[in-house]
Design an enzyme around this catalytic site. Structure first.
Site, PDB file in Angstrom:
ATOM      1  N   LYS A 101       0.832  -1.216   0.000  1.00  0.00           N
ATOM      2  CA  LYS A 101       0.000   0.000   0.000  1.00  0.00           C
ATOM      3  C   LYS A 101       0.862   1.260   0.000  1.00  0.00           C
ATOM      4  O   LYS A 101       0.651   2.183  -0.782  1.00  0.00           O
ATOM      5  CB  LYS A 101      -0.920   0.031   1.240  1.00  0.00           C
ATOM      6  CG  LYS A 101      -1.834  -1.164   1.370  1.00  0.00           C
ATOM      7  CD  LYS A 101      -2.705  -1.079   2.613  1.00  0.00           C
ATOM      8  CE  LYS A 101      -1.954  -1.065   3.926  1.00  0.00           C
ATOM      9  NZ  LYS A 101      -1.238  -2.320   4.240  1.00  0.00           N
ATOM     10  N   ARG A 155      -9.559   0.965   8.873  1.00  0.00           N
ATOM     11  CA  ARG A 155      -9.227  -0.437   9.167  1.00  0.00           C
ATOM     12  C   ARG A 155     -10.304  -1.134   9.971  1.00  0.00           C
ATOM     13  O   ARG A 155     -10.161  -2.310  10.299  1.00  0.00           O
ATOM     14  CB  ARG A 155      -7.933  -0.513   9.979  1.00  0.00           C
ATOM     15  CG  ARG A 155      -6.755  -0.108   9.172  1.00  0.00           C
ATOM     16  CD  ARG A 155      -5.494  -0.551   9.873  1.00  0.00           C
ATOM     17  NE  ARG A 155      -4.417   0.220   9.318  1.00  0.00           N
ATOM     18  CZ  ARG A 155      -3.204  -0.247   9.130  1.00  0.00           C
ATOM     19  NH1 ARG A 155      -2.888  -1.453   9.482  1.00  0.00           N
ATOM     20  NH2 ARG A 155      -2.283   0.519   8.611  1.00  0.00           N
ATOM     21  N   ARG A 171      12.159  -5.687   5.211  1.00  0.00           N
ATOM     22  CA  ARG A 171      12.012  -4.235   4.983  1.00  0.00           C
ATOM     23  C   ARG A 171      12.982  -3.440   5.860  1.00  0.00           C
ATOM     24  O   ARG A 171      13.175  -3.742   7.029  1.00  0.00           O
ATOM     25  CB  ARG A 171      10.583  -3.795   5.307  1.00  0.00           C
ATOM     26  CG  ARG A 171      10.437  -2.283   5.289  1.00  0.00           C
ATOM     27  CD  ARG A 171       9.015  -1.826   5.269  1.00  0.00           C
ATOM     28  NE  ARG A 171       8.211  -2.327   6.376  1.00  0.00           N
ATOM     29  CZ  ARG A 171       6.898  -2.116   6.465  1.00  0.00           C
ATOM     30  NH1 ARG A 171       6.251  -1.454   5.530  1.00  0.00           N
ATOM     31  NH2 ARG A 171       6.236  -2.601   7.496  1.00  0.00           N
ATOM     32  N   ARG A 194      11.680  -1.781  11.416  1.00  0.00           N
ATOM     33  CA  ARG A 194      10.576  -1.358  12.286  1.00  0.00           C
ATOM     34  C   ARG A 194      10.380  -2.349  13.426  1.00  0.00           C
ATOM     35  O   ARG A 194      10.542  -3.557  13.236  1.00  0.00           O
ATOM     36  CB  ARG A 194       9.278  -1.267  11.465  1.00  0.00           C
ATOM     37  CG  ARG A 194       9.045   0.096  10.902  1.00  0.00           C
ATOM     38  CD  ARG A 194       7.910   0.179   9.923  1.00  0.00           C
ATOM     39  NE  ARG A 194       6.637  -0.446  10.301  1.00  0.00           N
ATOM     40  CZ  ARG A 194       5.522  -0.349   9.576  1.00  0.00           C
ATOM     41  NH1 ARG A 194       5.532   0.373   8.463  1.00  0.00           N
ATOM     42  NH2 ARG A 194       4.416  -0.951   9.963  1.00  0.00           N
ATOM     43  N   ARG A 254      -0.320  -9.035  13.222  1.00  0.00           N
ATOM     44  CA  ARG A 254      -0.920  -7.994  12.360  1.00  0.00           C
ATOM     45  C   ARG A 254      -1.791  -8.634  11.281  1.00  0.00           C
ATOM     46  O   ARG A 254      -2.851  -8.114  10.927  1.00  0.00           O
ATOM     47  CB  ARG A 254       0.187  -7.131  11.729  1.00  0.00           C
ATOM     48  CG  ARG A 254       0.871  -6.224  12.754  1.00  0.00           C
ATOM     49  CD  ARG A 254       2.241  -5.746  12.282  1.00  0.00           C
ATOM     50  NE  ARG A 254       2.198  -4.930  11.085  1.00  0.00           N
ATOM     51  CZ  ARG A 254       3.272  -4.664  10.337  1.00  0.00           C
ATOM     52  NH1 ARG A 254       4.454  -5.167  10.650  1.00  0.00           N
ATOM     53  NH2 ARG A 254       3.167  -3.886   9.282  1.00  0.00           N
TER      54      ARG A 254
HETATM   55  P1  AP5 Z   1       4.903  -1.458   1.908  1.00  0.00           P
HETATM   56  O1  AP5 Z   1       4.634  -0.683   0.684  1.00  0.00           O
HETATM   57  O2  AP5 Z   1       5.428  -0.748   3.110  1.00  0.00           O
HETATM   58  O3  AP5 Z   1       3.582  -2.279   2.329  1.00  0.00           O
HETATM   59  P2  AP5 Z   1       2.359  -1.788   3.197  1.00  0.00           P
HETATM   60  O4  AP5 Z   1       1.165  -2.526   2.702  1.00  0.00           O
HETATM   61  O5  AP5 Z   1       2.284  -0.293   3.236  1.00  0.00           O
HETATM   62  O6  AP5 Z   1       2.813  -2.403   4.590  1.00  0.00           O
HETATM   63  P3  AP5 Z   1       2.873  -1.769   6.045  1.00  0.00           P
HETATM   64  O7  AP5 Z   1       3.575  -2.787   6.903  1.00  0.00           O
HETATM   65  O8  AP5 Z   1       3.461  -0.406   6.051  1.00  0.00           O
HETATM   66  O9  AP5 Z   1       1.363  -1.712   6.339  1.00  0.00           O
HETATM   67  P4  AP5 Z   1       0.652  -1.831   7.657  1.00  0.00           P
HETATM   68  O10 AP5 Z   1      -0.686  -1.577   7.160  1.00  0.00           O
HETATM   69  O11 AP5 Z   1       0.770  -3.026   8.500  1.00  0.00           O
HETATM   70  O12 AP5 Z   1       1.447  -0.780   8.546  1.00  0.00           O
HETATM   71  P5  AP5 Z   1       1.119   0.713   8.919  1.00  0.00           P
HETATM   72  O13 AP5 Z   1       2.394   1.425   8.939  1.00  0.00           O
HETATM   73  O14 AP5 Z   1       0.007   1.254   8.094  1.00  0.00           O
HETATM   74  O15 AP5 Z   1       5.876  -2.665   1.506  1.00  0.00           O
HETATM   75  C1  AP5 Z   1       6.391  -3.564   2.480  1.00  0.00           C
HETATM   76  C2  AP5 Z   1       7.755  -4.138   2.027  1.00  0.00           C
HETATM   77  O16 AP5 Z   1       7.563  -4.889   0.828  1.00  0.00           O
HETATM   78  C3  AP5 Z   1       8.806  -3.054   1.675  1.00  0.00           C
HETATM   79  O17 AP5 Z   1      10.085  -3.524   2.037  1.00  0.00           O
HETATM   80  C4  AP5 Z   1       8.706  -2.899   0.154  1.00  0.00           C
HETATM   81  O18 AP5 Z   1       9.938  -2.477  -0.421  1.00  0.00           O
HETATM   82  C5  AP5 Z   1       8.326  -4.319  -0.253  1.00  0.00           C
HETATM   83  N1  AP5 Z   1       7.447  -4.361  -1.428  1.00  0.00           N
HETATM   84  C6  AP5 Z   1       6.403  -3.549  -1.713  1.00  0.00           C
HETATM   85  N2  AP5 Z   1       5.800  -3.926  -2.859  1.00  0.00           N
HETATM   86  C7  AP5 Z   1       6.506  -5.019  -3.294  1.00  0.00           C
HETATM   87  C8  AP5 Z   1       6.374  -5.886  -4.432  1.00  0.00           C
HETATM   88  N3  AP5 Z   1       5.395  -5.703  -5.341  1.00  0.00           N
HETATM   89  N4  AP5 Z   1       7.243  -6.909  -4.543  1.00  0.00           N
HETATM   90  C9  AP5 Z   1       8.227  -7.099  -3.633  1.00  0.00           C
HETATM   91  N5  AP5 Z   1       8.407  -6.312  -2.544  1.00  0.00           N
HETATM   92  C10 AP5 Z   1       7.547  -5.297  -2.376  1.00  0.00           C
HETATM   93  O19 AP5 Z   1       0.544   0.539  10.396  1.00  0.00           O
HETATM   94  C11 AP5 Z   1       1.397   0.137  11.470  1.00  0.00           C
HETATM   95  C12 AP5 Z   1       0.588   0.089  12.747  1.00  0.00           C
HETATM   96  O20 AP5 Z   1       0.014   1.389  13.032  1.00  0.00           O
HETATM   97  C13 AP5 Z   1      -0.623  -0.861  12.741  1.00  0.00           C
HETATM   98  O21 AP5 Z   1      -0.252  -2.193  13.046  1.00  0.00           O
HETATM   99  C14 AP5 Z   1      -1.498  -0.220  13.829  1.00  0.00           C
HETATM  100  O22 AP5 Z   1      -1.015  -0.510  15.107  1.00  0.00           O
HETATM  101  C15 AP5 Z   1      -1.284   1.273  13.591  1.00  0.00           C
HETATM  102  N6  AP5 Z   1      -2.266   1.828  12.639  1.00  0.00           N
HETATM  103  C16 AP5 Z   1      -2.012   2.372  11.409  1.00  0.00           C
HETATM  104  N7  AP5 Z   1      -3.143   2.769  10.829  1.00  0.00           N
HETATM  105  C17 AP5 Z   1      -4.149   2.476  11.705  1.00  0.00           C
HETATM  106  C18 AP5 Z   1      -5.566   2.633  11.659  1.00  0.00           C
HETATM  107  N8  AP5 Z   1      -6.195   3.157  10.589  1.00  0.00           N
HETATM  108  N9  AP5 Z   1      -6.283   2.215  12.728  1.00  0.00           N
HETATM  109  C19 AP5 Z   1      -5.677   1.694  13.826  1.00  0.00           C
HETATM  110  N10 AP5 Z   1      -4.338   1.498  13.923  1.00  0.00           N
HETATM  111  C20 AP5 Z   1      -3.590   1.900  12.867  1.00  0.00           C
END
Ligand code: AP5
Length: 214
Positions: free
Chosen positions: A13, A88, A127, A160, A171
């Site tokens: 994402k 979410r 990552r 992270r 997660r």
């Molecule tokens: P990346 O693009 O970072 O993937 P992502 O889907 O954004 O993954 P995240 O881990 O950032 O998402 P998340 O939703 O768990 O975490 P968030 O920070 O939002 O890619 C990941 C890796 O894969 C990278 O190394 C990239 O280079 C690689 N990659 C990407 N595309 C690729 C491809 N096509 N092929 C190969 N490699 C690839 O949330 C963290 C925490 O915050 C949550 O757990 C929660 O506690 C809190 N939080 C955030 N938002 C909310 C909310 N709305 N409500 C409540 N809690 C929340």
């Protein structure tokens, strides 16, 4: 254009939102990045969020809804926005409907990125993020030129706290229970488009642009 990005952790994402936002001047709203910044700044909200994030649990709805409402009301989101990781929960989705109704700014598409759990674990455990500019790398799929060092600013690359395998699997469980039901929520409103996110970044990006008509 106004987009919501849904999908499990590690489905890409943030990567895809960054590419689209840069190419089209959209505002990228990542609740995860905002919460991590609040943790780094030691704000009261950050202190409240840290324990939830480190455990792989969601931060309470009222915290994230407040952040998103404030950001969407800003001038820089007028040209379009991508909500990366919000909503979410059903409560967040309903709150978002009310916010966008107030702003007369309905969403165009909710994009769901699909990828299997083992690919997620491989992506997230490899990552690395720059401590300085937040640029993202992967030890195998997108390595920096020099190990441990950011190509863009020379900053230190770090892992992270929630990218440990046990937390990644928690997660994924939280996603299945709390967030996956939103696919039906947006499908029912005619907004859902699904993207196979298992391929390389460029392939996924081409599919995304086609699906949203860009
Ligand atoms: P990346 O693009 O970072 O993937 P992502 O889907 O954004 O993954 P995240 O881990 O950032 O998402 P998340 O939703 O768990 O975490 P968030 O920070 O939002 O890619 C990941 C890796 O894969 C990278 O190394 C990239 O280079 C690689 N990659 C990407 N595309 C690729 C491809 N096509 N092929 C190969 N490699 C690839 O949330 C963290 C925490 O915050 C949550 O757990 C929660 O506690 C809190 N939080 C955030 N938002 C909310 C909310 N709305 N409500 C409540 N809690 C929340």
């Amino acid at each position: 254009m106004r987009l919501i990005f849904l999908g499990p952790p590690g489905s890409g994402k943030g990567t895809q939102a960054g590419l689209l936002a840069e190419a089209h001047g959209f505002c990228q709203i990542s609740t995860g990045d905002m919460l991590r910044q609040a943790v780094a700044d030691g704000t009261p909200m950050g202190l409240k969020a840290k324990a939830c994030m480190d455990a792989g649990e969601l931060v309470p709805d009222e915290v994230v809804i407040g952040i998103v409402r404030d950001t969407l009301s800003g001038e820089k989101c007028r040209k379009g926005f991508i909500l990366d990781g919000f909503p979410r929960t059903t409560g967040q989705a309903q709150a978002l409907d009310a916010i966008l109704h107030d702003f007369s700014a309905p969403i165009d598409h909710a994009v769901a990125f699909t990828v299997d759990d083992e690919a997620v674990v491989a992506r997230l455990s490899g990552r690395r993020t720059c401590r300085g500019c937040q640029a993202m790398y992967h030890v195998s799929f997108a390595p920096p030129a020099r190990e441990g060092e950011c190509d863009k600013c020379g900053g230190e690359l770090v892992q992270r706290d929630d990218d440990r395998e046990d937390v990644i699997r928690q997660r994924l469980r939280v996603y299945a229970e709390s967030t996956r039901p939103l696919l039906d929520y947006y499908r029912g409103r005619g907004h859902l488009v699904e993207i196979d996110a298992a391929g390389p970044v460029d392939t996924v990006h081409a599919a995304l642009k086609k699906a949203v008509g860009l």
